[in-house]
Structures are given as C-alpha cells and as structure tokens.
Design a protein around this motif. Structure first.
Motif, PDB file in Angstrom:
ATOM      1  N   GLU A  34       0.834  -1.207   0.000  1.00 17.38           N
ATOM      2  CA  GLU A  34       0.000   0.000   0.000  1.00 17.38           C
ATOM      3  C   GLU A  34       0.866   1.253   0.000  1.00 17.38           C
ATOM      4  OE1 GLU A  34      -3.076   0.207   2.948  1.00 17.38           O
ATOM      5  OE2 GLU A  34      -3.945  -1.706   2.336  1.00 17.38           O
ATOM      6  N   TRP A  35       2.090   1.141   0.505  1.00 17.86           N
ATOM      7  CA  TRP A  35       2.988   2.287   0.578  1.00 17.86           C
ATOM      8  C   TRP A  35       3.940   2.333  -0.601  1.00 17.86           C
ATOM      9  CZ3 TRP A  35       4.180   0.140   6.000  1.00 17.86           C
ATOM     10  CH2 TRP A  35       3.107   0.411   6.850  1.00 17.86           C
ATOM     11  N   TYR A  36       4.436   1.160  -0.995  1.00 13.87           N
ATOM     12  CA  TYR A  36       5.446   1.118  -2.048  1.00 13.87           C
ATOM     13  C   TYR A  36       5.485  -0.290  -2.629  1.00 13.87           C
ATOM     14  CZ  TYR A  36       9.867   2.372  -4.315  1.00 13.87           C
ATOM     15  OH  TYR A  36      10.849   2.642  -5.228  1.00 13.87           O
ATOM     16  N   LEU A  37       5.254  -0.427  -3.903  1.00 14.87           N
ATOM     17  CA  LEU A  37       5.105  -1.744  -4.525  1.00 14.87           C
ATOM     18  C   LEU A  37       6.379  -2.570  -4.611  1.00 14.87           C
ATOM     19  CD1 LEU A  37       2.560  -0.986  -7.381  1.00 14.87           C
ATOM     20  CD2 LEU A  37       2.174  -2.293  -5.292  1.00 14.87           C
ATOM     21  N   ASN A  38       7.538  -1.968  -4.400  1.00 19.00           N
ATOM     22  CA  ASN A  38       8.792  -2.711  -4.541  1.00 19.00           C
ATOM     23  C   ASN A  38       9.118  -3.630  -3.374  1.00 19.00           C
ATOM     24  OD1 ASN A  38       9.160  -1.600  -7.021  1.00 19.00           O
ATOM     25  ND2 ASN A  38      10.829  -0.248  -6.435  1.00 19.00           N
ATOM     26  N   TYR A  39       8.376  -3.557  -2.291  1.00 21.30           N
ATOM     27  CA  TYR A  39       8.642  -4.428  -1.151  1.00 21.30           C
ATOM     28  C   TYR A  39       8.409  -5.889  -1.523  1.00 21.30           C
ATOM     29  CZ  TYR A  39       8.981  -0.748   2.384  1.00 21.30           C
ATOM     30  OH  TYR A  39       9.379   0.315   3.150  1.00 21.30           O
ATOM     31  N   GLU A  40       9.300  -6.744  -1.051  1.00 25.09           N
ATOM     32  CA  GLU A  40       9.138  -8.189  -1.209  1.00 25.09           C
ATOM     33  C   GLU A  40       9.424  -8.839   0.140  1.00 25.09           C
ATOM     34  OE1 GLU A  40      10.843  -9.877  -5.075  1.00 25.09           O
ATOM     35  OE2 GLU A  40      12.078  -8.102  -4.685  1.00 25.09           O
ATOM     36  N   ILE A  41       8.746  -9.941   0.416  1.00 23.97           N
ATOM     37  CA  ILE A  41       8.984 -10.689   1.648  1.00 23.97           C
ATOM     38  C   ILE A  41       9.333 -12.124   1.296  1.00 23.97           C
ATOM     39  CG2 ILE A  41       7.937 -11.639   3.732  1.00 23.97           C
ATOM     40  CD1 ILE A  41       6.538  -9.115   4.196  1.00 23.97           C
ATOM     41  N   PHE A  42      10.349 -12.618   1.987  1.00 28.73           N
ATOM     42  CA  PHE A  42      10.784 -13.996   1.819  1.00 28.73           C
ATOM     43  C   PHE A  42      10.804 -14.664   3.187  1.00 28.73           C
ATOM     44  CE2 PHE A  42      12.953 -11.241  -1.199  1.00 28.73           C
ATOM     45  CZ  PHE A  42      12.595 -11.814  -2.404  1.00 28.73           C
ATOM     46  N   ILE A  43      10.379 -15.925   3.227  1.00 30.57           N
ATOM     47  CA  ILE A  43      10.479 -16.722   4.453  1.00 30.57           C
ATOM     48  C   ILE A  43      11.336 -17.935   4.127  1.00 30.57           C
ATOM     49  CG2 ILE A  43       9.259 -18.088   6.180  1.00 30.57           C
ATOM     50  CD1 ILE A  43       6.811 -16.371   5.646  1.00 30.57           C
ATOM     51  N   MET A  44      12.329 -18.142   4.967  1.00 29.56           N
ATOM     52  CA  MET A  44      13.212 -19.299   4.800  1.00 29.56           C
ATOM     53  C   MET A  44      13.224 -20.083   6.104  1.00 29.56           C
ATOM     54  SD  MET A  44      16.223 -17.217   2.872  1.00 29.56           S
ATOM     55  CE  MET A  44      15.924 -15.749   3.831  1.00 29.56           C
ATOM     56  N   LYS A  45      13.333 -21.371   5.995  1.00 27.03           N
ATOM     57  CA  LYS A  45      13.407 -22.230   7.173  1.00 27.03           C
ATOM     58  C   LYS A  45      14.748 -22.922   7.175  1.00 27.03           C
ATOM     59  CE  LYS A  45      11.715 -24.762  10.624  1.00 27.03           C
ATOM     60  NZ  LYS A  45      12.661 -24.833  11.699  1.00 27.03           N
ATOM     61  N   PHE A  46      15.569 -22.543   8.117  1.00 28.08           N
ATOM     62  CA  PHE A  46      16.832 -23.226   8.367  1.00 28.08           C
ATOM     63  C   PHE A  46      16.635 -23.903   9.724  1.00 28.08           C
ATOM     64  CE2 PHE A  46      17.928 -19.429   5.801  1.00 28.08           C
ATOM     65  CZ  PHE A  46      18.345 -20.085   4.658  1.00 28.08           C
ATOM     66  N   LYS A  47      17.541 -23.678  10.648  1.00 30.78           N
ATOM     67  CA  LYS A  47      17.296 -24.138  12.015  1.00 30.78           C
ATOM     68  C   LYS A  47      16.102 -23.366  12.577  1.00 30.78           C
ATOM     69  CE  LYS A  47      19.292 -24.510  16.563  1.00 30.78           C
ATOM     70  NZ  LYS A  47      19.629 -23.489  17.519  1.00 30.78           N
ATOM     71  N   ASP A  48      16.060 -22.073  12.296  1.00 32.32           N
ATOM     72  CA  ASP A  48      14.956 -21.206  12.698  1.00 32.32           C
ATOM     73  C   ASP A  48      14.309 -20.623  11.452  1.00 32.32           C
ATOM     74  OD1 ASP A  48      15.590 -21.517  15.468  1.00 32.32           O
ATOM     75  OD2 ASP A  48      17.154 -19.997  15.280  1.00 32.32           O
ATOM     76  N   TYR A  49      13.225 -19.915  11.642  1.00 29.61           N
ATOM     77  CA  TYR A  49      12.570 -19.223  10.533  1.00 29.61           C
ATOM     78  C   TYR A  49      13.245 -17.868  10.345  1.00 29.61           C
ATOM     79  CZ  TYR A  49       8.788 -22.619  10.759  1.00 29.61           C
ATOM     80  OH  TYR A  49       8.060 -23.771  10.737  1.00 29.61           O
ATOM     81  N   GLU A  50      13.476 -17.515   9.105  1.00 31.41           N
ATOM     82  CA  GLU A  50      14.027 -16.210   8.752  1.00 31.41           C
ATOM     83  C   GLU A  50      13.018 -15.505   7.855  1.00 31.41           C
ATOM     84  OE1 GLU A  50      17.051 -14.887   9.615  1.00 31.41           O
ATOM     85  OE2 GLU A  50      17.592 -16.665  10.783  1.00 31.41           O
ATOM     86  N   LEU A  51      12.561 -14.342   8.296  1.00 32.66           N
ATOM     87  CA  LEU A  51      11.688 -13.514   7.487  1.00 32.66           C
ATOM     88  C   LEU A  51      12.524 -12.335   7.012  1.00 32.66           C
ATOM     89  CD1 LEU A  51       8.136 -12.673   7.587  1.00 32.66           C
ATOM     90  CD2 LEU A  51       9.584 -10.702   8.039  1.00 32.66           C
ATOM     91  N   VAL A  52      12.564 -12.143   5.705  1.00 30.15           N
ATOM     92  CA  VAL A  52      13.363 -11.060   5.124  1.00 30.15           C
ATOM     93  C   VAL A  52      12.431 -10.152   4.329  1.00 30.15           C
ATOM     94  CG1 VAL A  52      15.252 -10.481   3.548  1.00 30.15           C
ATOM     95  CG2 VAL A  52      15.391 -12.549   4.964  1.00 30.15           C
ATOM     96  N   VAL A  53      12.521  -8.867   4.618  1.00 28.83           N
ATOM     97  CA  VAL A  53      11.795  -7.850   3.860  1.00 28.83           C
ATOM     98  C   VAL A  53      12.830  -7.124   3.015  1.00 28.83           C
ATOM     99  CG1 VAL A  53      10.443  -5.736   3.976  1.00 28.83           C
ATOM    100  CG2 VAL A  53      10.024  -7.566   5.624  1.00 28.83           C
ATOM    101  N   LYS A  54      12.558  -7.039   1.727  1.00 35.01           N
ATOM    102  CA  LYS A  54      13.481  -6.401   0.787  1.00 35.01           C
ATOM    103  C   LYS A  54      12.767  -5.239   0.109  1.00 35.01           C
ATOM    104  CE  LYS A  54      16.186  -7.440  -3.377  1.00 35.01           C
ATOM    105  NZ  LYS A  54      15.596  -6.629  -4.409  1.00 35.01           N
ATOM    106  N   ASN A  55      13.477  -4.125   0.059  1.00 34.73           N
ATOM    107  CA  ASN A  55      12.991  -2.957  -0.671  1.00 34.73           C
ATOM    108  C   ASN A  55      14.193  -2.372  -1.393  1.00 34.73           C
ATOM    109  OD1 ASN A  55      11.599  -0.787  -1.677  1.00 34.73           O
ATOM    110  ND2 ASN A  55      11.565   0.338   0.239  1.00 34.73           N
ATOM    111  N   GLY A  56      14.315  -2.696  -2.669  1.00 33.03           N
ATOM    112  CA  GLY A  56      15.490  -2.277  -3.423  1.00 33.03           C
ATOM    113  C   GLY A  56      16.719  -2.963  -2.862  1.00 33.03           C
ATOM    114  N   ASP A  57      17.687  -2.176  -2.406  1.00 27.05           N
ATOM    115  CA  ASP A  57      18.905  -2.768  -1.835  1.00 27.05           C
ATOM    116  C   ASP A  57      18.880  -2.743  -0.303  1.00 27.05           C
ATOM    117  OD1 ASP A  57      19.227  -0.069  -1.499  1.00 27.05           O
ATOM    118  OD2 ASP A  57      21.235   0.034  -2.350  1.00 27.05           O
TER     119      ASP A  57
END
Length: 113
Positions: A34-57
């Motif tokens: 709603e604020w900026y369309l370039n945001y992306e979210i990734f969820i990875m499962k290693f030993k723990d869960y990692e949530l990563v939010v990416k906006n450009g660099d």
C-alpha cells in the motif's frame, strides 16, 4: 487494509505454525505494498525461521525459533504480527499509518495521540 478478529481466531485454531507465519507475512507484504510496490517478503526455514523484507537494496531480517512461533501464535491473535512489525521498525523500517484497521490493531502504540 482491514482484518477480522473472528477470522484470525479461527485461523489460529486450524492452521499449522508455518502456514500461519506465511499468512502473517502475506498480510505484512500487502500492507507494505500500500505504501510502495517494490517491497518483497521472503520466508526461509533453516534451524529457525528467517523472514526477510526487501525494498530495493535495503534488507530487514527477523529470526523466529519454532518455539517462539508457537508461543506467539497462542499468546494473542496479533502477537506474531506485532513482534514482526516491531522487529522491522527497530531495524529502521518506516511504518506509515495505513487505511483500515490492520496497523491500528497490530501496532496500537503508533496510533496513540
């Protein structure tokens, strides 16, 4: 963006932990879009869960153990959302007031005035 407590209560009861985390991540991504369309979210499962939010660099990362996920899921309807948003904000993610009741419900402290 609007949310419904009754629906969330039902989802907590029927969803597995990982599916619930994915659902909350999708809500966060929709709010960010709603604020900026370039945001992306990734969820990875290693030993723990990692949530990563990416906006450009720019990247923001939140780590959750399985136990933390289980506890937050049953501690409160929006505890997981609150934990993720506050961790992202602590890393510098700028949160704007949004339309609807989602952020007001999840982050009531930013609506106090």
């Amino acid at each position: 963006m609007n949310i419904n407590g009754m629906v969330r209560s039902y989802m907590i009861q029927i969803m597995e932990d990982e599916d619930f985390l994915k659902h909350v991540a999708e809500l966060i991504e929709r709010q960010l879009h709603e604020w900026y369309l370039n945001y992306e979210i990734f969820i990875m499962k290693f030993k723990d869960y990692e949530l990563v939010v990416k906006n450009g660099d720019q990247y923001y990362e939140v780590t959750l153990t399985q136990q933390e996920l289980e506890i937050m899921r049953f501690k409160g309807l929006y505890e997981l959302d609150h934990r993720l948003w506050t961790a992202l904000m602590d890393q510098g993610l700028v949160v704007m007031k949004g339309d609807g009741n989602y952020l007001e419900t999840v982050l009531p402290e930013i609506y106090k005035s």
